[in-house]
Design a protein around this motif. Sequence first.
Motif, PDB file in Angstrom:
ATOM      1  N   UNK A  54       0.817  -1.223   0.000  1.00  0.00           N
ATOM      2  CA  UNK A  54       0.000   0.000   0.000  1.00  0.00           C
ATOM      3  C   UNK A  54       0.844   1.264   0.000  1.00  0.00           C
ATOM      4  N   UNK A  55       2.033   1.214   0.580  1.00  0.00           N
ATOM      5  CA  UNK A  55       2.883   2.409   0.648  1.00  0.00           C
ATOM      6  C   UNK A  55       3.409   2.829  -0.716  1.00  0.00           C
ATOM      7  N   UNK A  56       3.703   1.883  -1.576  1.00  0.00           N
ATOM      8  CA  UNK A  56       4.279   2.246  -2.869  1.00  0.00           C
ATOM      9  C   UNK A  56       3.350   1.944  -4.047  1.00  0.00           C
ATOM     10  N   UNK A  57       2.084   1.712  -3.792  1.00  0.00           N
ATOM     11  CA  UNK A  57       1.131   1.360  -4.840  1.00  0.00           C
ATOM     12  C   UNK A  57       1.042   2.433  -5.932  1.00  0.00           C
ATOM     13  N   UNK A  58       1.238   3.695  -5.573  1.00  0.00           N
ATOM     14  CA  UNK A  58       1.185   4.763  -6.578  1.00  0.00           C
ATOM     15  C   UNK A  58       2.324   4.671  -7.585  1.00  0.00           C
ATOM     16  N   UNK A  59       3.375   3.926  -7.266  1.00  0.00           N
ATOM     17  CA  UNK A  59       4.470   3.728  -8.214  1.00  0.00           C
ATOM     18  C   UNK A  59       4.078   2.801  -9.364  1.00  0.00           C
ATOM     19  N   UNK A  60       2.922   2.174  -9.258  1.00  0.00           N
ATOM     20  CA  UNK A  60       2.499   1.185 -10.243  1.00  0.00           C
ATOM     21  C   UNK A  60       1.278   1.648 -11.040  1.00  0.00           C
ATOM     22  N   UNK A  61       1.213   2.944 -11.325  1.00  0.00           N
ATOM     23  CA  UNK A  61       0.057   3.476 -12.069  1.00  0.00           C
ATOM     24  C   UNK A  61       0.199   3.251 -13.572  1.00  0.00           C
ATOM     25  N   UNK A  62       1.406   2.920 -14.029  1.00  0.00           N
ATOM     26  CA  UNK A  62       1.626   2.604 -15.438  1.00  0.00           C
ATOM     27  C   UNK A  62       2.018   1.136 -15.546  1.00  0.00           C
ATOM     28  N   UNK A  63       1.821   0.586 -16.728  1.00  0.00           N
ATOM     29  CA  UNK A  63       2.200  -0.807 -16.960  1.00  0.00           C
ATOM     30  C   UNK A  63       3.715  -0.940 -17.030  1.00  0.00           C
ATOM     31  N   UNK A  64       4.200  -2.077 -16.601  1.00  0.00           N
ATOM     32  CA  UNK A  64       5.635  -2.370 -16.677  1.00  0.00           C
ATOM     33  C   UNK A  64       6.057  -2.334 -18.154  1.00  0.00           C
ATOM     34  N   UNK A  65       7.219  -1.787 -18.451  1.00  0.00           N
ATOM     35  CA  UNK A  65       7.667  -1.699 -19.851  1.00  0.00           C
ATOM     36  C   UNK A  65       7.768  -3.044 -20.579  1.00  0.00           C
ATOM     37  N   UNK A  66       7.921  -4.148 -19.846  1.00  0.00           N
ATOM     38  CA  UNK A  66       8.025  -5.455 -20.498  1.00  0.00           C
ATOM     39  C   UNK A  66       6.763  -5.780 -21.285  1.00  0.00           C
ATOM     40  N   UNK A  67       5.655  -5.125 -20.946  1.00  0.00           N
ATOM     41  CA  UNK A  67       4.417  -5.360 -21.697  1.00  0.00           C
ATOM     42  C   UNK A  67       4.593  -5.031 -23.176  1.00  0.00           C
ATOM     43  N   UNK A  68       5.471  -4.105 -23.508  1.00  0.00           N
ATOM     44  CA  UNK A  68       5.690  -3.801 -24.921  1.00  0.00           C
ATOM     45  C   UNK A  68       6.214  -5.036 -25.639  1.00  0.00           C
ATOM     46  N   UNK A  69       7.140  -5.724 -25.029  1.00  0.00           N
ATOM     47  CA  UNK A  69       7.709  -6.934 -25.619  1.00  0.00           C
ATOM     48  C   UNK A  69       6.660  -8.034 -25.740  1.00  0.00           C
ATOM     49  N   UNK A  70       5.968  -8.318 -24.650  1.00  0.00           N
ATOM     50  CA  UNK A  70       5.029  -9.442 -24.640  1.00  0.00           C
ATOM     51  C   UNK A  70       3.733  -9.139 -25.380  1.00  0.00           C
ATOM     52  N   UNK A  71       3.205  -7.949 -25.193  1.00  0.00           N
ATOM     53  CA  UNK A  71       1.901  -7.643 -25.791  1.00  0.00           C
ATOM     54  C   UNK A  71       1.969  -7.503 -27.303  1.00  0.00           C
ATOM     55  N   UNK A  72       3.071  -6.966 -27.823  1.00  0.00           N
ATOM     56  CA  UNK A  72       3.153  -6.835 -29.272  1.00  0.00           C
ATOM     57  C   UNK A  72       3.271  -8.202 -29.932  1.00  0.00           C
ATOM     58  N   UNK A  73       4.033  -9.098 -29.328  1.00  0.00           N
ATOM     59  CA  UNK A  73       4.128 -10.446 -29.897  1.00  0.00           C
ATOM     60  C   UNK A  73       2.796 -11.183 -29.789  1.00  0.00           C
ATOM     61  N   UNK A  74       2.146 -11.083 -28.644  1.00  0.00           N
ATOM     62  CA  UNK A  74       0.876 -11.800 -28.459  1.00  0.00           C
ATOM     63  C   UNK A  74      -0.271 -11.170 -29.235  1.00  0.00           C
ATOM     64  N   UNK A  75      -0.228  -9.859 -29.416  1.00  0.00           N
ATOM     65  CA  UNK A  75      -1.334  -9.181 -30.088  1.00  0.00           C
ATOM     66  C   UNK A  75      -1.147  -8.963 -31.571  1.00  0.00           C
ATOM     67  N   UNK A  76      -0.020  -9.408 -32.124  1.00  0.00           N
ATOM     68  CA  UNK A  76       0.286  -9.146 -33.538  1.00  0.00           C
ATOM     69  C   UNK A  76      -0.529  -9.980 -34.510  1.00  0.00           C
ATOM     70  N   UNK A  77      -1.198 -10.997 -33.999  1.00  0.00           N
ATOM     71  CA  UNK A  77      -1.961 -11.883 -34.870  1.00  0.00           C
ATOM     72  C   UNK A  77      -1.128 -13.034 -35.411  1.00  0.00           C
ATOM     73  N   UNK A  78       0.155 -13.074 -35.036  1.00  0.00           N
ATOM     74  CA  UNK A  78       1.038 -14.158 -35.472  1.00  0.00           C
ATOM     75  C   UNK A  78       1.994 -14.498 -34.335  1.00  0.00           C
ATOM     76  N   UNK A  79       2.066 -15.763 -33.993  1.00  0.00           N
ATOM     77  CA  UNK A  79       3.005 -16.200 -32.965  1.00  0.00           C
ATOM     78  C   UNK A  79       4.401 -16.320 -33.574  1.00  0.00           C
ATOM     79  N   UNK A  80       5.392 -16.504 -32.720  1.00  0.00           N
ATOM     80  CA  UNK A  80       6.749 -16.747 -33.219  1.00  0.00           C
ATOM     81  C   UNK A  80       6.733 -17.998 -34.107  1.00  0.00           C
ATOM     82  N   UNK A  81       6.003 -19.024 -33.686  1.00  0.00           N
ATOM     83  CA  UNK A  81       5.915 -20.235 -34.524  1.00  0.00           C
ATOM     84  C   UNK A  81       5.271 -19.919 -35.866  1.00  0.00           C
ATOM     85  N   UNK A  82       4.244 -19.053 -35.885  1.00  0.00           N
ATOM     86  CA  UNK A  82       3.632 -18.649 -37.153  1.00  0.00           C
ATOM     87  C   UNK A  82       4.655 -17.986 -38.073  1.00  0.00           C
TER      88      UNK A  82
END
Length: 165
Positions: A54-82
Motif C-alpha cells: 500500500x505504501x508504494x502502490x502509486x508507483x504502479x500506475x503505469x504498466x511495466x515496460x516489459x508489456x511492450x515486448x510481450x503484448x506486441x508479440x501476443x497481439x500481432x496476430x502471429x506467434x513466433x511459430x507462425x
Amino acid sequence: MVKENKKIWEELISKPKGLPNDIFSGLSFPGGTFFIDTNTNLLIYKSTGMIVNKKNLNNFIHAHPIFLFTSTLRGSGASIQDIFDLLDYDVNNGPMLGQCNMSFKSPLQLEREYKIDGKIISLKEKISKKLGRIKILDFTLSMFDNHNSKVASVDYVWILPEKEA
C-alpha cells in the motif's frame, strides 16, 4: 485490413516452400489487440523482485515496460511459430534473438486495450563465419492507443541459422 493481412499470412503459410526472401519485405502482420490489466501488471512487477504494498502502490500506475515486448508479440496476430512457419524455418536449427530495441512515446496505461500492428522489414541471407549460412529477419511491431496514435514500438532482428544441405 486485419482480415486481409491474416488471409495473406494463411496463404503464404500454406505453401511456404521455395518463396523468395523479398516476398516478405513489407509484409504486414495480421494485427490485433492486447489488453493490459492491473492484476497482471502487479504480478509482472512482483516477478522482477519489486515489493508491492500500500505504501508504494502509486508507483504502479503505469504498466511495466516489459508489456511492450510481450503484448506486441501476443497481439500481432502471429506467434513466433507462425513467423517460422511463414518462412518455412525449422526451429531445430536454433533461432536467436539478435536485437530487440524498444521505444516509447508515452508510458503504457493500465486497464486499456491497445491495437497492435507491424510488418516485416526484410529477410536477408548471408554467410556468417561462426554460424555458416543464416537468414536475418528484421521486423517491427507497434502499439496504438484508441485514438490510433503510436504509443510504442519494438524492432526485432532474429538470426536464423540454416541447416547445411
